[in-house]
Design a protein around this motif. Structure first.
Motif, PDB file in Angstrom:
ATOM      1  N   GLY A  47       0.804  -1.213   0.000  1.00  0.00           N
ATOM      2  CA  GLY A  47       0.000   0.000   0.000  1.00  0.00           C
ATOM      3  C   GLY A  47       0.840   1.268   0.000  1.00  0.00           C
ATOM      4  N   GLY A  48       2.166   1.126  -0.101  1.00  0.00           N
ATOM      5  CA  GLY A  48       3.047   2.287  -0.120  1.00  0.00           C
ATOM      6  C   GLY A  48       4.175   2.129  -1.124  1.00  0.00           C
ATOM      7  N   TYR A  49       4.602   3.261  -1.693  1.00  0.00           N
ATOM      8  CA  TYR A  49       5.704   3.267  -2.662  1.00  0.00           C
ATOM      9  C   TYR A  49       7.065   3.430  -1.996  1.00  0.00           C
ATOM     10  CZ  TYR A  49       2.760   3.840  -6.819  1.00  0.00           C
ATOM     11  OH  TYR A  49       1.875   3.647  -7.839  1.00  0.00           O
ATOM     12  N   THR A  50       7.080   4.038  -0.818  1.00  0.00           N
ATOM     13  CA  THR A  50       8.348   4.398  -0.189  1.00  0.00           C
ATOM     14  C   THR A  50       8.855   3.275   0.705  1.00  0.00           C
ATOM     15  OG1 THR A  50       7.205   5.443   1.675  1.00  0.00           O
ATOM     16  CG2 THR A  50       7.764   6.845  -0.209  1.00  0.00           C
ATOM     17  N   VAL A  51      10.142   3.327   0.987  1.00  0.00           N
ATOM     18  CA  VAL A  51      10.743   2.384   1.926  1.00  0.00           C
ATOM     19  C   VAL A  51      11.226   3.166   3.139  1.00  0.00           C
ATOM     20  CG1 VAL A  51      11.388   0.596   0.288  1.00  0.00           C
ATOM     21  CG2 VAL A  51      12.942   2.497   0.660  1.00  0.00           C
ATOM     22  N   PRO A  52      11.246   2.531   4.286  1.00  0.00           N
ATOM     23  CA  PRO A  52      10.856   1.148   4.502  1.00  0.00           C
ATOM     24  C   PRO A  52       9.341   0.979   4.509  1.00  0.00           C
ATOM     25  CG  PRO A  52      11.375   2.141   6.618  1.00  0.00           C
ATOM     26  CD  PRO A  52      11.660   3.171   5.553  1.00  0.00           C
ATOM     27  N   GLN A  53       8.917  -0.206   4.185  1.00  0.00           N
ATOM     28  CA  GLN A  53       7.545  -0.645   4.424  1.00  0.00           C
ATOM     29  C   GLN A  53       7.674  -1.791   5.407  1.00  0.00           C
ATOM     30  OE1 GLN A  53       4.528   0.567   3.516  1.00  0.00           O
ATOM     31  NE2 GLN A  53       5.639   2.261   2.557  1.00  0.00           N
ATOM     32  N   ILE A  54       6.956  -1.689   6.505  1.00  0.00           N
ATOM     33  CA  ILE A  54       7.125  -2.633   7.608  1.00  0.00           C
ATOM     34  C   ILE A  54       5.824  -3.394   7.821  1.00  0.00           C
ATOM     35  CG2 ILE A  54       7.700  -2.872  10.052  1.00  0.00           C
ATOM     36  CD1 ILE A  54       9.141  -0.061   9.684  1.00  0.00           C
ATOM     37  N   LYS A  55       5.968  -4.703   7.895  1.00  0.00           N
ATOM     38  CA  LYS A  55       4.831  -5.580   8.131  1.00  0.00           C
ATOM     39  C   LYS A  55       5.035  -6.272   9.473  1.00  0.00           C
ATOM     40  CE  LYS A  55       2.393  -9.449   5.966  1.00  0.00           C
ATOM     41  NZ  LYS A  55       2.435 -10.391   4.851  1.00  0.00           N
ATOM     42  N   ILE A  56       4.066  -6.142  10.354  1.00  0.00           N
ATOM     43  CA  ILE A  56       4.103  -6.823  11.646  1.00  0.00           C
ATOM     44  C   ILE A  56       2.955  -7.814  11.663  1.00  0.00           C
ATOM     45  CG2 ILE A  56       3.961  -6.579  14.149  1.00  0.00           C
ATOM     46  CD1 ILE A  56       5.103  -3.748  13.812  1.00  0.00           C
ATOM     47  N   ASN A  57       3.316  -9.074  11.817  1.00  0.00           N
ATOM     48  CA  ASN A  57       2.369 -10.172  11.664  1.00  0.00           C
ATOM     49  C   ASN A  57       1.728 -10.050  10.289  1.00  0.00           C
ATOM     50  OD1 ASN A  57       3.079 -11.318  14.170  1.00  0.00           O
ATOM     51  ND2 ASN A  57       1.734  -9.891  15.218  1.00  0.00           N
ATOM     52  N   GLU A  58       0.471  -9.803  10.173  1.00  0.00           N
ATOM     53  CA  GLU A  58      -0.167  -9.720   8.858  1.00  0.00           C
ATOM     54  C   GLU A  58      -0.540  -8.298   8.471  1.00  0.00           C
ATOM     55  OE1 GLU A  58      -0.274 -12.334   6.751  1.00  0.00           O
ATOM     56  OE2 GLU A  58       0.820 -13.344   8.346  1.00  0.00           O
TER      57      GLU A  58
END
Length: 83
Positions: A47-58
């Motif tokens: 859902g985002g173009y920039t980094v970082p993109q962080i996923k916690i669990n789901e």
């Protein structure tokens, strides 16, 4: 489980990883440049173009600012420990 999408030369990516390391939280890093993931593909994933993109669990939480916000408001560990 924490997954962090990063790129080379990204200071916010390094800041996010440093925070997670300080908290002794394990994470899997996926460098979008090394893995040949386009920004469009990242957008589809997170859902985002920039980094970082962080996923916690789901749940994708966004970037470093959101990670820092969760930490400062004592919500990060709660979210990490959710099953």
């Amino acid at each position: 489980m924490i997954i962090i999408y990063t790129s080379n030369w990204c200071s916010y990516c390094n800041a996010a990883k440093n925070l997670l390391d300080e908290l002794k939280l394990q994470y899997r890093e996926i460098n979008i440049e090394k893995e040949n993931i386009s920004r469009e593909m990242l957008m589809e994933l997170s859902g985002g173009y920039t980094v970082p993109q962080i996923k916690i669990n789901e749940t994708f939480i966004g970037g470093y600012d959101k990670l820092q916000h969760l930490y400062q408001n004592n919500q990060l560990m709660e979210m990490v420990n959710e099953k």
